[in-house]
Design a protein around this motif. Structure first.
Motif, PDB file in Angstrom:
ATOM      1  N   SER A   1       1.228   8.922   6.639  1.00 27.85           N
ATOM      2  CA  SER A   1       2.251   7.969   6.158  1.00 27.85           C
ATOM      3  C   SER A   1       3.469   8.699   5.591  1.00 27.85           C
ATOM      4  O   SER A   1       4.499   8.080   5.346  1.00 27.85           O
ATOM      5  CB  SER A   1       1.665   7.022   5.113  1.00 27.85           C
ATOM      6  OG  SER A   1       1.190   7.731   3.995  1.00 27.85           O
TER       7      SER A   1
ATOM      8  N   ASP B   1       3.201  11.726  -3.288  1.00 26.81           N
ATOM      9  CA  ASP B   1       2.186  10.774  -2.838  1.00 26.81           C
ATOM     10  C   ASP B   1       0.999  10.976  -3.787  1.00 26.81           C
ATOM     11  O   ASP B   1       0.260  11.955  -3.681  1.00 26.81           O
ATOM     12  CB  ASP B   1       1.833  11.120  -1.378  1.00 26.81           C
ATOM     13  CG  ASP B   1       0.642  10.330  -0.856  1.00 26.81           C
ATOM     14  OD1 ASP B   1      -0.019   9.640  -1.651  1.00 26.81           O
ATOM     15  OD2 ASP B   1       0.381  10.422   0.355  1.00 26.81           O
TER      16      ASP B   1
ATOM     17  N   SER C   1      -1.906   3.475  -4.048  1.00 25.03           N
ATOM     18  CA  SER C   1      -2.567   2.385  -3.325  1.00 25.03           C
ATOM     19  C   SER C   1      -3.723   1.872  -4.170  1.00 25.03           C
ATOM     20  O   SER C   1      -4.611   2.653  -4.540  1.00 25.03           O
ATOM     21  CB  SER C   1      -3.145   2.931  -2.014  1.00 25.03           C
ATOM     22  OG  SER C   1      -2.508   2.363  -0.918  1.00 25.03           O
TER      23      SER C   1
ATOM     24  N   ASN D   1      -6.156  14.407   0.566  1.00 24.65           N
ATOM     25  CA  ASN D   1      -7.207  13.446   0.892  1.00 24.65           C
ATOM     26  C   ASN D   1      -8.323  14.036   1.746  1.00 24.65           C
ATOM     27  O   ASN D   1      -9.395  13.449   1.849  1.00 24.65           O
ATOM     28  CB  ASN D   1      -6.608  12.224   1.600  1.00 24.65           C
ATOM     29  CG  ASN D   1      -5.766  12.604   2.791  1.00 24.65           C
ATOM     30  OD1 ASN D   1      -4.850  13.414   2.699  1.00 24.65           O
ATOM     31  ND2 ASN D   1      -6.071  12.039   3.936  1.00 24.65           N
TER      32      ASN D   1
ATOM     33  N   VAL E   1      -1.633   9.044  -4.256  1.00 25.20           N
ATOM     34  CA  VAL E   1      -2.759   8.156  -3.907  1.00 25.20           C
ATOM     35  C   VAL E   1      -4.130   8.665  -4.374  1.00 25.20           C
ATOM     36  O   VAL E   1      -4.904   7.919  -4.951  1.00 25.20           O
ATOM     37  CB  VAL E   1      -2.769   7.908  -2.382  1.00 25.20           C
ATOM     38  CG1 VAL E   1      -4.043   7.208  -1.934  1.00 25.20           C
ATOM     39  CG2 VAL E   1      -1.568   7.072  -1.988  1.00 25.20           C
ATOM     40  N   GLN E   2      -4.417   9.930  -4.094  1.00 28.71           N
ATOM     41  CA  GLN E   2      -5.775  10.424  -4.399  1.00 28.71           C
ATOM     42  C   GLN E   2      -5.888  10.974  -5.816  1.00 28.71           C
ATOM     43  O   GLN E   2      -6.946  11.480  -6.203  1.00 28.71           O
ATOM     44  CB  GLN E   2      -6.197  11.496  -3.382  1.00 28.71           C
ATOM     45  CG  GLN E   2      -6.304  11.000  -1.955  1.00 28.71           C
ATOM     46  CD  GLN E   2      -7.502  10.068  -1.722  1.00 28.71           C
ATOM     47  OE1 GLN E   2      -8.403   9.928  -2.564  1.00 28.71           O
ATOM     48  NE2 GLN E   2      -7.518   9.407  -0.573  1.00 28.71           N
TER      49      GLN E   2
ATOM     50  N   HIS F   1      -6.420   0.147  -3.520  1.00 33.25           N
ATOM     51  CA  HIS F   1      -7.819   0.199  -3.050  1.00 33.25           C
ATOM     52  C   HIS F   1      -8.466   1.570  -3.185  1.00 33.25           C
ATOM     53  O   HIS F   1      -9.661   1.725  -2.941  1.00 33.25           O
ATOM     54  CB  HIS F   1      -7.920  -0.312  -1.604  1.00 33.25           C
ATOM     55  CG  HIS F   1      -7.355   0.614  -0.572  1.00 33.25           C
ATOM     56  ND1 HIS F   1      -8.154   1.388   0.224  1.00 33.25           N
ATOM     57  CD2 HIS F   1      -6.084   0.896  -0.211  1.00 33.25           C
ATOM     58  CE1 HIS F   1      -7.388   2.092   1.057  1.00 33.25           C
ATOM     59  NE2 HIS F   1      -6.133   1.815   0.808  1.00 33.25           N
ATOM     60  N   LYS F   2      -7.671   2.571  -3.583  1.00 29.75           N
ATOM     61  CA  LYS F   2      -8.271   3.901  -3.790  1.00 29.75           C
ATOM     62  C   LYS F   2      -8.807   4.040  -5.208  1.00 29.75           C
ATOM     63  O   LYS F   2      -9.475   5.003  -5.533  1.00 29.75           O
ATOM     64  CB  LYS F   2      -7.247   5.008  -3.533  1.00 29.75           C
ATOM     65  CG  LYS F   2      -6.571   4.955  -2.185  1.00 29.75           C
ATOM     66  CD  LYS F   2      -7.456   5.403  -1.043  1.00 29.75           C
ATOM     67  CE  LYS F   2      -6.647   5.397   0.240  1.00 29.75           C
ATOM     68  NZ  LYS F   2      -7.354   5.853   1.407  1.00 29.75           N
TER      69      LYS F   2
ATOM     70  N   MET G   1       2.113  15.760  -1.668  1.00 31.18           N
ATOM     71  CA  MET G   1       1.047  14.923  -2.230  1.00 31.18           C
ATOM     72  C   MET G   1       0.496  15.563  -3.494  1.00 31.18           C
ATOM     73  O   MET G   1       0.622  16.772  -3.684  1.00 31.18           O
ATOM     74  CB  MET G   1      -0.058  14.702  -1.198  1.00 31.18           C
ATOM     75  CG  MET G   1      -0.824  15.936  -0.864  1.00 31.18           C
ATOM     76  SD  MET G   1      -1.637  15.930   0.756  1.00 31.18           S
ATOM     77  CE  MET G   1      -2.046  14.269   1.106  1.00 31.18           C
TER      78      MET G   1
ATOM     79  N   GLY H   1       0.846  -1.201   0.000  1.00 35.49           N
ATOM     80  CA  GLY H   1       0.000   0.000   0.000  1.00 35.49           C
ATOM     81  C   GLY H   1       0.872   1.237   0.000  1.00 35.49           C
ATOM     82  O   GLY H   1       2.109   1.152   0.089  1.00 35.49           O
ATOM     83  N   ALA H   2       0.223   2.380  -0.078  1.00 35.26           N
ATOM     84  CA  ALA H   2       0.999   3.627  -0.154  1.00 35.26           C
ATOM     85  C   ALA H   2       1.717   3.928   1.158  1.00 35.26           C
ATOM     86  O   ALA H   2       2.765   4.571   1.155  1.00 35.26           O
ATOM     87  CB  ALA H   2       0.085   4.784  -0.532  1.00 35.26           C
ATOM     88  N   THR H   3       1.182   3.452   2.267  1.00 33.55           N
ATOM     89  CA  THR H   3       1.873   3.681   3.540  1.00 33.55           C
ATOM     90  C   THR H   3       3.261   3.050   3.460  1.00 33.55           C
ATOM     91  O   THR H   3       4.273   3.687   3.791  1.00 33.55           O
ATOM     92  CB  THR H   3       1.073   3.066   4.715  1.00 33.55           C
ATOM     93  OG1 THR H   3      -0.191   3.740   4.782  1.00 33.55           O
ATOM     94  CG2 THR H   3       1.801   3.204   6.033  1.00 33.55           C
TER      95      THR H   3
ATOM     96  N   VAL I   1      -2.937  15.106  -4.691  1.00 33.71           N
ATOM     97  CA  VAL I   1      -4.279  15.577  -4.333  1.00 33.71           C
ATOM     98  C   VAL I   1      -4.464  15.332  -2.842  1.00 33.71           C
ATOM     99  O   VAL I   1      -4.155  14.240  -2.353  1.00 33.71           O
ATOM    100  CB  VAL I   1      -5.361  14.807  -5.127  1.00 33.71           C
ATOM    101  CG1 VAL I   1      -6.756  15.110  -4.585  1.00 33.71           C
ATOM    102  CG2 VAL I   1      -5.282  15.142  -6.611  1.00 33.71           C
TER     103      VAL I   1
ATOM    104  N   ASN J   1       5.458   4.912   0.801  1.00 31.01           N
ATOM    105  CA  ASN J   1       5.988   6.186   1.310  1.00 31.01           C
ATOM    106  C   ASN J   1       7.103   5.939   2.314  1.00 31.01           C
ATOM    107  O   ASN J   1       8.142   6.617   2.300  1.00 31.01           O
ATOM    108  CB  ASN J   1       4.874   7.016   1.958  1.00 31.01           C
ATOM    109  CG  ASN J   1       3.936   7.633   0.923  1.00 31.01           C
ATOM    110  OD1 ASN J   1       4.321   7.855  -0.233  1.00 31.01           O
ATOM    111  ND2 ASN J   1       2.708   7.913   1.317  1.00 31.01           N
TER     112      ASN J   1
ATOM    113  N   HIS K   1      -0.240  13.338   4.244  1.00 29.56           N
ATOM    114  CA  HIS K   1      -0.868  12.202   4.924  1.00 29.56           C
ATOM    115  C   HIS K   1       0.072  11.708   6.035  1.00 29.56           C
ATOM    116  O   HIS K   1       1.286  11.823   5.903  1.00 29.56           O
ATOM    117  CB  HIS K   1      -1.101  11.100   3.879  1.00 29.56           C
ATOM    118  CG  HIS K   1      -1.851   9.928   4.401  1.00 29.56           C
ATOM    119  ND1 HIS K   1      -1.217   8.810   4.886  1.00 29.56           N
ATOM    120  CD2 HIS K   1      -3.188   9.698   4.519  1.00 29.56           C
ATOM    121  CE1 HIS K   1      -2.142   7.941   5.276  1.00 29.56           C
ATOM    122  NE2 HIS K   1      -3.330   8.445   5.062  1.00 29.56           N
TER     123      HIS K   1
END
Ligand code: PMP
Length: 378
Positions: free
Chosen positions: A101, A176, A197, A150, A178-179, A199-200, A146, A69-71, A148, A74, A99
């Protein structure tokens, strides 16, 4: 049920689940095994990596590391890159918008002797490029930002930051993302590494990726069997990785359609909420379309989330909703939003599965919620 918490996680796409199942059944071998089946699995892994580079228009020499995952992405990137730079460029720049993370890694690195600097944030939640320019010196080894946000959805000027950092060859630029993936067009030309990540974007929880222009820049911080170039040891989870790439493929294919559709829904919600006295939109106008942060000054975020939940609408709070200022959401604080607007804020976040009907029903149900809370609004 109206699910408006897609920034937290999204529903897995059926094609992603199918891909996971198929690879789990047919290619369960260890990609590091020396036999035929192991070699075949390794080939599938390498093909998946090439596909990522193709889809994101990355340099052929870029390196891909699959993670959980992104955590994890990162953590591996930020610690590993910082460690490599410690002797000759030990200044790190970030912002309070990041974030946990990222921020928690930054705080850890500070305890390890790195000098941490926070770049200022403008009232619309963007990195202040002029301030970043002032902070830049020859000792800066790492800048992280980041794409975008979150909490609020504002988009950072990644291209401009990248252009500025190009003038400082020692400074690595980590993003990052992710979003952003699947929600807005991304410009990664001057970015050195990026995290995502699955799951996003309708993939599975536990699927992550780290992309870096050159894996040699990362000092390993996870030790073991040496998989993923020794940067992320642990038996390769081929089914997870291949289905992550499937999720990415679908998200990138659908980007334009989804961006337009969610922009339309975003506008409809903004217009509808503007009729209600005492209700404010916190998210800046030009934010990513899937995230809409709304303020109800005078009412606590948790109370609102419960009121929405009782009407089968799933949303999130964005603040710790404590009366103490230091417990208020840092992103909103950094944007100079008033305390009672922070305490009374909720985040609506849309995604691939959000429909026109959801938005219409949201509007109807919102009337009921407003009737319940309007006396409390300040
Ligand atoms: N960065 C951002 C901007 C996020 O929104 C999230 C998920 N909330 C993460 C990183 C971490 O992703 P994960 O929990 O999947 O590791």
């Amino acid at each position: 049920m109206i699910y408006l918490d897609n920034a937290a996680t999204t529903k897995p796409n059926q094609a992603v689940l199918d891909s996971f199942l198929k690879v789990s059944e047919k290619a369960y071998y260890n990609a590091n095994s020396p036999h035929q089946m192991g070699l075949q699995s390794e080939k599938i892994l390498l093909q998946a990596k090439s596909r990522v580079k193709e889809m994101l228009n990355l340099n052929k020499n870029a390196d891909i590391i699959f993670t959980s995952g992104a955590t994890e992405s990162n953590n591996i990137a930020l610690k590993g890159i910082a460690l490599r730079k410690k002797q000759f460029a030990n200044v790190i720049i970030t912002s309070v918008l990041e974030h946990p993370s990222v921020l928690e890694v930054m705080r850890y690195l500070e305890t390890q002797g790195f000098i941490l600097k926070y770049v200022n944030v403008t009232p619309n939640g963007q990195i202040d490029i002029n301030h970043l320019e002032q902070l830049m010196t020859d000792n800066v080894g790492l800048v992280t930002c980041m794409y975008v946000n979150n909490v609020m959805g504002q988009i950072q000027p990644i291209k401009e930051i990248g252009s500025l950092l190009k003038q400082y060859p020692k400074a690595h630029f980590h993003v990052d993302g992710v979003q952003a993936l699947g929600k807005i067009p991304m410009q990664l030309e001057n970015v050195n590494s990026v995290s995502f990540s699955g799951h996003k974007f309708n993939g599975l929880k536990g699927q992550g990726i780290l992309i870096i222009d050159n894996k040699e820049k990362i000092e390993p911080t996870v030790f073991g069997g040496g998989q993923e170039y020794g940067i992320r040891s642990g038996t390769v989870n081929l089914a997870m990785n291949v289905s992550l790439v499937k999720a990415m493929e679908i998200a990138i294919q659908n980007l334009n359609e989804l961006n337009h559709r969610l922009s339309r829904y975003n506008k409809v919600i903004r217009e509808s909420l503007s009729q209600y006295k005492g209700v404010y939109i916190n998210s800046p106008e030009n934010s990513a379309p899937h995230i809409l942060n709304i303020a109800f000054p005078g009412v606590k975020g948790e109370v609102l989330v419960n009121a929405f939940s009782k009407l089968d609408i799933m949303v999130s709070t964005t603040s710790a909703c404590s009366s103490k200022r230091e417990k208020l959401n840092e992103v909103l604080l950094a944007m100079d939003i008033e305390d009672n607007r922070i305490e009374g804020s909720v985040r609506l976040s849309m995604g691939e599965t959000t429909t026109e009907k959801d938005i219409e029903q949201f509007k109807d149900k919102f009337k009921l919620i407003y009737a319940q809370i309007k006396e409390l609004l300040k």
